[in-house]
Design a protein around this motif. Sequence first.
Motif, PDB file in Angstrom:
ATOM      1  N   SER A  59      39.419  74.126  36.841  1.00  0.00           N
ATOM      2  CA  SER A  59      39.225  73.999  38.285  1.00  0.00           C
ATOM      3  C   SER A  59      40.065  75.031  39.005  1.00  0.00           C
ATOM      4  CB  SER A  59      39.645  72.602  38.774  1.00  0.00           C
ATOM      5  OG  SER A  59      38.925  71.580  38.123  1.00  0.00           O
ATOM      6  N   PHE A  60      39.559  75.495  40.148  1.00  0.00           N
ATOM      7  CA  PHE A  60      40.292  76.367  41.059  1.00  0.00           C
ATOM      8  C   PHE A  60      40.697  75.564  42.289  1.00  0.00           C
ATOM      9  CE2 PHE A  60      37.922  79.292  38.506  1.00  0.00           C
ATOM     10  CZ  PHE A  60      38.616  80.499  38.512  1.00  0.00           C
ATOM     11  N   MET A  61      41.876  75.849  42.811  1.00  0.00           N
ATOM     12  CA  MET A  61      42.279  75.249  44.079  1.00  0.00           C
ATOM     13  C   MET A  61      41.884  76.160  45.242  1.00  0.00           C
ATOM     14  SD  MET A  61      45.952  73.611  42.868  1.00  0.00           S
ATOM     15  CE  MET A  61      46.193  72.519  44.271  1.00  0.00           C
ATOM     16  N   HIS A 104      43.721  76.611  38.141  1.00  0.00           N
ATOM     17  CA  HIS A 104      44.125  77.858  38.805  1.00  0.00           C
ATOM     18  C   HIS A 104      44.751  77.445  40.119  1.00  0.00           C
ATOM     19  CE1 HIS A 104      43.200  82.239  39.990  1.00  0.00           C
ATOM     20  NE2 HIS A 104      43.839  81.697  41.017  1.00  0.00           N
ATOM     21  N   ALA A 105      46.085  77.565  40.198  1.00  0.00           N
ATOM     22  CA  ALA A 105      46.819  77.014  41.329  1.00  0.00           C
ATOM     23  C   ALA A 105      47.260  78.110  42.295  1.00  0.00           C
ATOM     24  CB  ALA A 105      48.029  76.228  40.823  1.00  0.00           C
ATOM     25  N   GLU A 106      46.472  78.311  43.332  1.00  0.00           N
ATOM     26  CA  GLU A 106      46.850  79.143  44.469  1.00  0.00           C
ATOM     27  C   GLU A 106      46.319  78.457  45.725  1.00  0.00           C
ATOM     28  OE1 GLU A 106      47.043  83.749  43.781  1.00  0.00           O
ATOM     29  OE2 GLU A 106      45.180  83.022  42.882  1.00  0.00           O
ATOM     30  N   SER A 107      47.124  78.450  46.769  1.00  0.00           N
ATOM     31  CA  SER A 107      46.741  77.785  48.005  1.00  0.00           C
ATOM     32  C   SER A 107      45.567  78.508  48.663  1.00  0.00           C
ATOM     33  CB  SER A 107      47.929  77.748  48.970  1.00  0.00           C
ATOM     34  OG  SER A 107      47.503  77.407  50.275  1.00  0.00           O
ATOM     35  N   ASP A 108      44.493  77.779  48.875  1.00  0.00           N
ATOM     36  CA  ASP A 108      43.303  78.364  49.490  1.00  0.00           C
ATOM     37  C   ASP A 108      43.577  78.816  50.923  1.00  0.00           C
ATOM     38  OD1 ASP A 108      40.388  78.899  49.320  1.00  0.00           O
ATOM     39  OD2 ASP A 108      40.270  77.395  50.907  1.00  0.00           O
ATOM     40  N   SER A 109      44.295  77.996  51.682  1.00  0.00           N
ATOM     41  CA  SER A 109      44.522  78.333  53.087  1.00  0.00           C
ATOM     42  C   SER A 109      45.478  79.516  53.228  1.00  0.00           C
ATOM     43  CB  SER A 109      45.067  77.112  53.844  1.00  0.00           C
ATOM     44  OG  SER A 109      46.282  76.662  53.272  1.00  0.00           O
ATOM     45  N   ILE A 110      46.546  79.568  52.425  1.00  0.00           N
ATOM     46  CA  ILE A 110      47.482  80.691  52.516  1.00  0.00           C
ATOM     47  C   ILE A 110      46.797  81.990  52.119  1.00  0.00           C
ATOM     48  CG2 ILE A 110      49.573  81.695  51.538  1.00  0.00           C
ATOM     49  CD1 ILE A 110      50.714  78.866  51.325  1.00  0.00           C
ATOM     50  N   CYS A 111      46.099  81.970  50.994  1.00  0.00           N
ATOM     51  CA  CYS A 111      45.443  83.196  50.518  1.00  0.00           C
ATOM     52  C   CYS A 111      44.372  83.667  51.490  1.00  0.00           C
ATOM     53  CB  CYS A 111      44.839  82.964  49.133  1.00  0.00           C
ATOM     54  SG  CYS A 111      46.058  82.676  47.828  1.00  0.00           S
ATOM     55  N   GLY A 112      43.589  82.726  51.996  1.00  0.00           N
ATOM     56  CA  GLY A 112      42.511  83.101  52.911  1.00  0.00           C
ATOM     57  C   GLY A 112      43.032  83.695  54.207  1.00  0.00           C
ATOM     58  N   CYS A 113      44.038  83.067  54.774  1.00  0.00           N
ATOM     59  CA  CYS A 113      44.575  83.560  56.049  1.00  0.00           C
ATOM     60  C   CYS A 113      45.253  84.916  55.890  1.00  0.00           C
ATOM     61  CB  CYS A 113      45.569  82.548  56.615  1.00  0.00           C
ATOM     62  SG  CYS A 113      44.798  81.039  57.235  1.00  0.00           S
ATOM     63  N   SER A 146      48.599  89.286  49.952  1.00  0.00           N
ATOM     64  CA  SER A 146      47.720  88.217  50.448  1.00  0.00           C
ATOM     65  C   SER A 146      47.778  86.975  49.551  1.00  0.00           C
ATOM     66  CB  SER A 146      46.279  88.717  50.557  1.00  0.00           C
ATOM     67  OG  SER A 146      45.650  88.776  49.277  1.00  0.00           O
ATOM     68  N   ARG A 147      48.377  87.127  48.365  1.00  0.00           N
ATOM     69  CA  ARG A 147      48.518  86.004  47.442  1.00  0.00           C
ATOM     70  C   ARG A 147      49.988  85.955  46.999  1.00  0.00           C
ATOM     71  NH1 ARG A 147      42.693  85.709  46.036  1.00  0.00           N
ATOM     72  NH2 ARG A 147      43.041  83.888  44.714  1.00  0.00           N
ATOM     73  N   PRO A 148      50.897  85.692  47.943  1.00  0.00           N
ATOM     74  CA  PRO A 148      52.324  85.785  47.649  1.00  0.00           C
ATOM     75  C   PRO A 148      52.781  84.657  46.727  1.00  0.00           C
ATOM     76  CG  PRO A 148      51.996  84.806  49.803  1.00  0.00           C
ATOM     77  CD  PRO A 148      50.637  85.241  49.325  1.00  0.00           C
ATOM     78  N   PRO A 149      53.992  84.765  46.182  1.00  0.00           N
ATOM     79  CA  PRO A 149      54.501  83.710  45.303  1.00  0.00           C
ATOM     80  C   PRO A 149      54.407  82.310  45.904  1.00  0.00           C
ATOM     81  CG  PRO A 149      55.896  85.635  45.122  1.00  0.00           C
ATOM     82  CD  PRO A 149      54.908  85.938  46.219  1.00  0.00           C
ATOM     83  N   VAL A 150      54.656  82.185  47.197  1.00  0.00           N
ATOM     84  CA  VAL A 150      54.626  80.855  47.801  1.00  0.00           C
ATOM     85  C   VAL A 150      53.241  80.223  47.712  1.00  0.00           C
ATOM     86  CG1 VAL A 150      54.124  81.653  50.161  1.00  0.00           C
ATOM     87  CG2 VAL A 150      55.377  79.516  49.796  1.00  0.00           C
ATOM     88  N   ALA A 151      52.175  81.033  47.685  1.00  0.00           N
ATOM     89  CA  ALA A 151      50.827  80.468  47.565  1.00  0.00           C
ATOM     90  C   ALA A 151      50.656  79.764  46.224  1.00  0.00           C
ATOM     91  CB  ALA A 151      49.781  81.580  47.731  1.00  0.00           C
ATOM     92  N   GLU A 152      51.227  80.346  45.176  1.00  0.00           N
ATOM     93  CA  GLU A 152      51.185  79.683  43.873  1.00  0.00           C
ATOM     94  C   GLU A 152      52.131  78.492  43.826  1.00  0.00           C
ATOM     95  OE1 GLU A 152      52.714  80.842  39.455  1.00  0.00           O
ATOM     96  OE2 GLU A 152      51.106  82.106  40.245  1.00  0.00           O
ATOM     97  N   GLU A 153      53.327  78.682  44.345  1.00  0.00           N
ATOM     98  CA  GLU A 153      54.336  77.625  44.249  1.00  0.00           C
ATOM     99  C   GLU A 153      53.915  76.368  45.002  1.00  0.00           C
ATOM    100  OE1 GLU A 153      57.351  80.107  45.820  1.00  0.00           O
ATOM    101  OE2 GLU A 153      57.289  81.408  44.040  1.00  0.00           O
ATOM    102  N   GLU A 154      53.330  76.543  46.175  1.00  0.00           N
ATOM    103  CA  GLU A 154      52.849  75.392  46.939  1.00  0.00           C
ATOM    104  C   GLU A 154      51.744  74.673  46.195  1.00  0.00           C
ATOM    105  OE1 GLU A 154      50.236  73.088  49.407  1.00  0.00           O
ATOM    106  OE2 GLU A 154      49.667  75.009  48.501  1.00  0.00           O
ATOM    107  N   ALA A 155      50.806  75.446  45.637  1.00  0.00           N
ATOM    108  CA  ALA A 155      49.672  74.837  44.942  1.00  0.00           C
ATOM    109  C   ALA A 155      50.114  74.142  43.651  1.00  0.00           C
ATOM    110  CB  ALA A 155      48.617  75.901  44.640  1.00  0.00           C
TER     111      ALA A 155
END
Length: 473
Positions: free
Chosen positions: A160-162, A201-210, A229-238
Amino acid sequence: MGASRNALVVAGGRVVLPDRIIDADLLVQDGKIAGIREHAARGTTEPALPATPNSQTVDAHGLMVMAGMIDTHVHLRDPGHPHRETFGTGTSAAAVGGITTVLEMPSGIPAVADAKSWHYKNDVVGPKAYVDFGLYGGAGHTNTAQIAEQAAAGAIAFKSFMNAPGPGADPGFDTRALPDDTSFLAAMKAIAATGRVAVVHAESDSICGCLAALMKTRGRNDLRAHAESRPPVAEEEAVARAIRLAGAAGSRLSIAHISTGAAVEQVRRAKARGQDVTAEACPHHLFHTLSNSEHLGPYAKVNPPLRDHDDVTALWAGLADGTIDYIGTDHAPYTIEDKDKGWSDIWSAPSGVHGLESVLPALLTAVNDGQLSLPQLTRVISQRASQVFGLHSKGHLREGSDADFILVDMDRLGVIDPSGQHSVSRSAAKLWAGRATRGSVVATYVRGTLVAEDGELRGQPGHGQLVRPEGRP
C-alpha cells in the motif's frame, strides 16, 4: 545417505551462516539441502559428504557459500511495460545477481487487486521465471473487500501507498493507495485478518503534494526540487502514523525503503514496545546521497528521494543493530526515453532505479570495507526476509531447506557496467555505472540447479516456481 536422482556435493567452501562462518561441504539432494559437514570435525580436507555415482561435485575451494538473496521488493513491469522489463529479463538479472527469490509488487496492467487478477499475473509470469518468485496483493481504498481473497489465492504480502495516484500512474493505482487514515485503518484490519504483512510506502500525501505544487510555482525543475518536495519529515510523519494505525488494527507492518534516521528511530522504538514492525532498506539509499548523485539528474530520481550523509549513516546503524530487518532492491526500471524527459523538467520523469545486478556487488564491497560482516549480510539479504514473509524453506543453509545458494569470490575486483546487464532497459541504469567493487557472485543455484555462472545465464525460463507463505515461525 543413499543415492539420489539429483545429488550435488559443494566441496571445500566456507559456508556463511547467520552467526558464524564454517569450513564445510554442502550436500544437495533433489533440490533440498541434505546435509552440512564441517571440515574440522574430521580433521581432513577431503570431502565430508562424498559423491555418489549419481552426483556431481562442485569445487568451492576459495569461495564463500551463502544462501541466495530474497529480494523483497521488485517491479518487473510484466504484464504492461515490456520495453522496460519483462519477468524473463528481470528474473534472469536476478539470477546473475545472486538473487534466488524475488517478491514482485502488484503493479502492472492490470494491477493485482483481487483473486482473479492475482491468478492472471501468475499465469502470465510463471512460464518466464528463472528464479523462484512470490506475488504481492494490492491493498487500497477501492478494494479492501478483496484483500481476503488475494491472501487465499497465495499473495505473499500486501503493498500500500500512503499517497494518492500521481500524474502518469498506471491504471489501478487506487487499489494500492491509502491516502487517508480511515481507509488505511480499514485496510490494516483486513490485512490483520489474513496474517500477512502490510508493506507500506510511507510518505505524507498532503506534505508531498503541497510542496511539489510550491516547487512548480517557483519554476523549480531540478532533481533537488523533487527531493525538497519529499523532505524527511514527510516520511517521518507517515511512518509514525502508519505505526500507530497498524498497532490499533493489530496488523503486522513493514516499512518499505526506509530512508531517514528519524524514521529508523521510530521503528526502533516500536520494536522496543513489542509491536510487530519491521523495515526494509534499499541499496540506493545505503550507497548514494543526493549530493553525490545530483549530476545524474532524472537517473537518480526515486521515491523516497536520496538523502544526506547523516541519514545514510543512520541506515547503516539500523542494519547493524537489527532495527532494519532486510534489504530489497526496489528494482523499478525505466528507459532512457522515460528518464531523459527529466533533464528539462524533473517532474515529467518517473521515479525509480535499477538494482538487481548491482546490490550484491555493492554489499560485498561493503563487507570488504568493514561496514558489516558476512553473517550480518546473510541475515539481512536472506534470513530475515524468510522469517518476515513466511518463506521458511528459503533463505537458510540448513538441512531440509531449498538448495538456494550462491558461490561468492570475496576478492574478485570489478566495475559495475550496465551494458553487460540483463535488464531490458539497462542503458538507463546510470546510478550504479562505473562503481568499483570487490566481491562477486560467481554462481547461483535455485533448488540445486545452476541458473547463472560468471555473469552468464545458465538456467531455463519456467524453472522458477511460485512461493506462498508457509506460516509464521
